[in-house]
Design a protein around this motif. Structure first.
Motif, mmCIF file in Angstrom:
data_model
loop_
_atom_site.group_PDB
_atom_site.id
_atom_site.type_symbol
_atom_site.label_atom_id
_atom_site.label_comp_id
_atom_site.label_asym_id
_atom_site.label_seq_id
_atom_site.Cartn_x
_atom_site.Cartn_y
_atom_site.Cartn_z
ATOM 1 N N LYS A 48 -27.905 -8.496 -16.250
ATOM 2 C CA LYS A 48 -27.249 -9.344 -15.260
ATOM 3 C C LYS A 48 -27.070 -8.570 -13.969
ATOM 4 N N VAL A 49 -27.386 -9.215 -12.855
ATOM 5 C CA VAL A 49 -27.110 -8.636 -11.539
ATOM 6 C C VAL A 49 -26.235 -9.610 -10.764
ATOM 7 N N PRO A 50 -25.400 -9.106 -9.838
ATOM 8 C CA PRO A 50 -24.404 -9.984 -9.214
ATOM 9 C C PRO A 50 -24.913 -10.797 -8.028
ATOM 10 N N THR A 51 -26.223 -10.797 -7.811
ATOM 11 C CA THR A 51 -26.800 -11.291 -6.564
ATOM 12 C C THR A 51 -26.381 -12.716 -6.183
ATOM 13 N N MET A 67 -28.835 -13.871 -12.800
ATOM 14 C CA MET A 67 -28.546 -13.632 -11.388
ATOM 15 C C MET A 67 -27.073 -13.872 -11.079
ATOM 16 N N TYR A 89 -33.711 -16.242 -6.160
ATOM 17 C CA TYR A 89 -33.378 -15.196 -5.180
ATOM 18 C C TYR A 89 -33.905 -15.568 -3.796
ATOM 19 N N LEU A 90 -35.146 -16.019 -3.755
ATOM 20 C CA LEU A 90 -35.762 -16.283 -2.453
ATOM 21 C C LEU A 90 -35.198 -17.546 -1.802
ATOM 22 N N PHE A 134 -38.302 -8.354 -10.644
ATOM 23 C CA PHE A 134 -37.224 -8.910 -11.459
ATOM 24 C C PHE A 134 -37.449 -8.698 -12.959
ATOM 25 N N GLY A 181 -30.695 -16.593 -2.040
ATOM 26 C CA GLY A 181 -30.149 -15.293 -1.659
ATOM 27 C C GLY A 181 -30.353 -14.999 -0.190
ATOM 28 N N THR A 182 -30.416 -16.028 0.628
ATOM 29 C CA THR A 182 -30.725 -15.810 2.027
ATOM 30 C C THR A 182 -29.720 -16.552 2.896
ATOM 31 N N SER A 183 -29.793 -16.304 4.181
ATOM 32 C CA SER A 183 -28.736 -16.812 5.053
ATOM 33 C C SER A 183 -29.069 -18.175 5.623
#
Lengths: 314, 178
Positions: free
Chosen positions: A39-42, A70, A300-301, A29, A304-306
């Motif tokens: 900037k990222v669209p995550t 993010m 993110y961790l 990152f 950014g997960t399901s």
């Protein structure tokens, strides 16, 4: 790869694999913050609430910038302008914030264990941004990342943590983190600032600053927390500085390629001299840069997960 | 159904050499061309294309990596969270011809994400796509400009490319999907 947990409450309950996952994700990152478009669209559409019951510049700004890079929406609540001053309890505040459907609450509180309490009340992720004298996990992660960048691996290194260990959540999180990744840790300070039994966390303790500095690969200076110690732990700042403040002379005991860390804010001339703080071994500003990357990695961790019941993608 | 080899090391070499020629033919040389691979294996294919172009044309085109992970549309859906790879844009992409390279072209979603990622770095004149294997089943209007091998597949099958740089062996295989 995934971090199979809802919350980040402390380094104590993270495994070595989880620490490695967070650190290597954070390394990746770092690149985002060097772009022209930072900037990222995550995490588009995710909401992150920064709930700070204590003063903070670095940590709060860093979490906010991390969220924005993010593409998450970050909302900052500082307690002085919130309903807490009207007497709302921590649990009620948390439940009310949860009712607005955030995806993550980042909390700093003067009471140890407050984030653990909130994590039990709310369904969204909770990140501990510092609780009392207990833990400050994102700070320890950024410290580990900073050292890893310069030393490749933490295994076999000697870390000296010097200063107000008793009041330091940074010290506790770093003791857990560095020992888990194979470093040895020695804490040092006047006896009034070394909590009895701290060795149980897996570190050594000494009141002798030369012993602590001898052959140290990394020296972490802690801030004298005047707001917590109420002035009873040492006679005066000048004496403290003479005995425990890090200056060029004391630093000669450490290894030649020693790295200097400080979680900030610094009391220049008290626990660290200006020459050392601004000197060639100092990584104090690198720590701040890495803080954003570590917090992006945590978001993110965690976010950014399901969920388990999500449909399968091909 | 068991694992079936569809390309061996020699045929991968030939396909890469042909694509290198096609890139040069289409762009009338290597001027203004940047090759960006999608990690992990796309990046190694990009390096192979660079070497081929150098031996044909005698110029070394810039090579880099585009990591599409942070731009994916399935981050909240897939059970396993993809780990971040390397983003490495060697020179400014503005006005250049970017050849993106991946090992397998399937739904097209990775390429969509990679295009979005690349656009955050500038405004290339054009983007072309080179893949070693096109296995069909596109879900987006995306088409490769250079294809090593067209491979009709069933959705019950998976296609894997192995490269000696990463896997110790160079081959493309079809295997049953889990």
């Amino acid at each position: 790869m995934r971090l199979n947990r809802k919350d980040i409450l402390g380094i104590e309950d993270l495994s070595v694999e989880e620490l490695e996952t967070i650190l290597s994700t954070a390394e990746s990152f770092k690149e985002v913050s060097t772009r022209e478009i930072k900037k990222v669209p995550t995490l588009r559409g995710k909401t992150i609430i920064n709930l700070f019951y204590e003063a903070s510049t670095r940590t709060r700004t860093s979490f906010e910038i991390a969220a924005k890079r993010m593409s998450a929406d970050a909302v900052n609540i500082s307690v002085s302008t919130s309903s807490v001053v009207k007497g709302e309890t921590l649990k009620d505040t948390a439940k009310n914030l949860e009712a607005m459907k955030p995806d993550c609450i980042v909390i700093r509180h003067s009471s140890s264990g407050a984030p653990h309490g909130i994590a039990g009340y709310v369904g969204c992720s909770v990140i501990n941004a510092g609780d009392g004298n207990h833990e400050h996990p994102s700070q320890a992660l950024l410290d580990m990342l900073t050292v890893r960048e310069h030393k490749k691996s933490l295994a076999g290194l000697k870390l000296a943590i010097i200063g107000d260990v008793k009041h330091s959540r940074v010290a506790r999180s770093n003791i857990y983190g560095f020992t888990k990744l194979g470093a040895s840790v020695v804490v040092c300070g006047p006896a009034t600032m070394l909590p009895p039994g701290i060795e149980a966390l897996g570190c050594k303790a000494t009141v002798n600053v030369e012993d602590a500095l001898r052959d140290a690969d990394v020296v972490m200076m802690l801030r004298i927390q005047l707001e917590r110690s109420k002035g009873a732990d040492f006679p005066n700042a000048r004496e403290y500085s003479r005995l425990y403040g890090l200056d060029d002379v004391k630093l000669r005991k450490a290894k030649k390629d020693v790295l200097i860390l400080h979680p900030g804010p610094m009391n220049r001339g008290v626990e660290i001299s200006a020459e050392v703080a601004d000197g060639p071994y100092s990584l104090i500003l690198d720590q701040v840069t890495n803080g954003v990357a570590v917090r992006m990695a945590l978001f993110y961790l965690l976010l950014g997960t399901s969920r388990e019941d999500a449909p399968k993608a091909i | 159904m068991k694992v079936r080899q569809v390309m061996d090391a020699k045929s991968i070499d030939r396909a890469v050499a042909r694509i290198a020629h096609e890139i040069l033919e289409r762009n009338k040389g290597a001027e203004g061309v940047i090759i960006l691979g999608i990690p992990t294996r796309g990046y190694h294919l990009a390096l192979r294309l660079q070497a081929c172009i150098a031996s044909i044309e005698g110029v070394s085109v810039p090579v880099g990596a585009v990591d599409a992970t942070l731009y994916r549309d399935d981050l909240g859906i897939k059970k396993d969270q993809p780990s971040l790879k390397r983003m490495e844009i060697p020179i400014a992409v503005d006005g250049s011809v970017v050849v993106m390279v991946d090992d397998v072209l399937f739904t097209g979603r990775t390429i969509r994400a990679a295009i979005d990622a690349l656009m955050d770095f500038g405004r290339p004149h054009s983007i072309q796509l080179a893949v070693l294997v096109d296995r069909g089943h596109r879900q987006l209007p995306i088409k490769a400009d250079y294809v090593g091998k067209n491979l009709p597949t069933s959705l019950k099958e998976g296609v894997k490319v192995h490269l000696v740089e990463v896997d110790g062996v160079s081959e493309a295989v079809v295997e049953p999907c889990d």
